[in-house]
Design a protein around this motif. Sequence first.
Motif, PDB file in Angstrom:
ATOM      1  N   ILE A  87      10.691  -0.454  50.467  1.00  0.00           N
ATOM      2  CA  ILE A  87      10.958   0.964  50.189  1.00  0.00           C
ATOM      3  C   ILE A  87      12.309   1.070  49.482  1.00  0.00           C
ATOM      4  N   PRO A  88      12.288   1.472  48.209  1.00  0.00           N
ATOM      5  CA  PRO A  88      13.552   1.694  47.509  1.00  0.00           C
ATOM      6  C   PRO A  88      14.162   3.017  47.950  1.00  0.00           C
ATOM      7  N   LEU A  89      15.467   3.059  48.033  1.00  0.00           N
ATOM      8  CA  LEU A  89      16.175   4.280  48.409  1.00  0.00           C
ATOM      9  C   LEU A  89      16.962   4.767  47.202  1.00  0.00           C
ATOM     10  N   TYR A  90      16.689   5.994  46.786  1.00  0.00           N
ATOM     11  CA  TYR A  90      17.415   6.562  45.660  1.00  0.00           C
ATOM     12  C   TYR A  90      17.751   8.009  45.958  1.00  0.00           C
ATOM     13  N   PRO A  91      18.979   8.369  45.995  1.00  0.00           N
ATOM     14  CA  PRO A  91      20.123   7.507  45.718  1.00  0.00           C
ATOM     15  C   PRO A  91      20.367   6.548  46.872  1.00  0.00           C
ATOM     16  N   SER A  92      21.137   5.511  46.602  1.00  0.00           N
ATOM     17  CA  SER A  92      21.474   4.531  47.637  1.00  0.00           C
ATOM     18  C   SER A  92      22.146   5.247  48.807  1.00  0.00           C
ATOM     19  N   VAL A  93      21.984   4.666  49.999  1.00  0.00           N
ATOM     20  CA  VAL A  93      22.482   5.303  51.210  1.00  0.00           C
ATOM     21  C   VAL A  93      23.594   4.452  51.815  1.00  0.00           C
ATOM     22  N   LYS A  94      24.733   5.076  52.080  1.00  0.00           N
ATOM     23  CA  LYS A  94      25.847   4.403  52.737  1.00  0.00           C
ATOM     24  C   LYS A  94      25.651   4.550  54.231  1.00  0.00           C
ATOM     25  N   VAL A  95      25.521   3.413  54.922  1.00  0.00           N
ATOM     26  CA  VAL A  95      25.320   3.427  56.369  1.00  0.00           C
ATOM     27  C   VAL A  95      26.513   2.735  57.018  1.00  0.00           C
ATOM     28  N   GLN A  96      27.156   3.436  57.915  1.00  0.00           N
ATOM     29  CA  GLN A  96      28.258   2.872  58.683  1.00  0.00           C
ATOM     30  C   GLN A  96      27.914   3.061  60.144  1.00  0.00           C
ATOM     31  N   GLY A  97      27.483   1.985  60.756  1.00  0.00           N
ATOM     32  CA  GLY A  97      27.085   2.062  62.148  1.00  0.00           C
ATOM     33  C   GLY A  97      27.594   0.874  62.931  1.00  0.00           C
ATOM     34  N   LYS A  98      27.038   0.705  64.098  1.00  0.00           N
ATOM     35  CA  LYS A  98      27.449  -0.370  64.987  1.00  0.00           C
ATOM     36  C   LYS A  98      27.193  -1.744  64.367  1.00  0.00           C
ATOM     37  N   CYS A  99      26.053  -1.905  63.694  1.00  0.00           N
ATOM     38  CA  CYS A  99      25.685  -3.203  63.131  1.00  0.00           C
ATOM     39  C   CYS A  99      25.618  -3.230  61.608  1.00  0.00           C
ATOM     40  N   ILE A 100      25.493  -2.086  61.009  1.00  0.00           N
ATOM     41  CA  ILE A 100      25.346  -2.031  59.548  1.00  0.00           C
ATOM     42  C   ILE A 100      26.533  -1.265  58.958  1.00  0.00           C
ATOM     43  N   ASN A 101      27.135  -1.855  57.953  1.00  0.00           N
ATOM     44  CA  ASN A 101      28.177  -1.182  57.199  1.00  0.00           C
ATOM     45  C   ASN A 101      27.958  -1.568  55.741  1.00  0.00           C
ATOM     46  N   ALA A 102      27.070  -0.843  55.076  1.00  0.00           N
ATOM     47  CA  ALA A 102      26.689  -1.241  53.724  1.00  0.00           C
ATOM     48  C   ALA A 102      26.128  -0.069  52.941  1.00  0.00           C
ATOM     49  N   LEU A 103      26.111  -0.254  51.632  1.00  0.00           N
ATOM     50  CA  LEU A 103      25.420   0.648  50.723  1.00  0.00           C
ATOM     51  C   LEU A 103      24.033   0.051  50.517  1.00  0.00           C
ATOM     52  N   ILE A 104      23.003   0.756  50.942  1.00  0.00           N
ATOM     53  CA  ILE A 104      21.641   0.207  50.943  1.00  0.00           C
ATOM     54  C   ILE A 104      20.813   0.898  49.881  1.00  0.00           C
TER      55      ILE A 104
END
Length: 149
Positions: free
Chosen positions: A79-96
């Motif tokens: 599943i492509p995400l557009y626009p990209s999603v910035k996730v800052q959580g306990k385990c994920i810290n990335a632009l997805i």
Amino acid sequence: MIKKTPVIIFLFIMIMHSIVISAEGFRYAEIFDPKQDKVVKVIQVNREIQNMVVSWIKDVDNIYGKSNPLTDDGYAIRIPLYPSVKVQGKCINALINEVYIIIPENEPAFFMIFENENKLLCYPFRGDIDALSKILDFKLKVSKVYSKE
């Protein structure tokens, strides 16, 4: 020569006034079946699908514990995400910008996410597979034991 001049002028005007077309128009999710070794369905990603997947990603709170998560059964959904999603959580810290949901037949489902374009990490999938199946209009066959967590 007189007949060529209007044609050349017409082509020149067409080139000068061409319309720029963006290739970013539509994004498609793909359902891959490893048993058939092919994509079995392509679905245009809409806001509802994106919001559902993003909410599941934001709820991730630990890493997938299996050392070799890949299987040769079930389904893999890109599943492509557009626009990209910035996730800052306990385990994920990335632009997805792309998420893979792996749904094995006899194992728990999980996410595969590329962080920083080359670091692959797997996270448990805690979403509703039945809701995902409905929104994708595709029957995802999974073991009853692992259909909901």
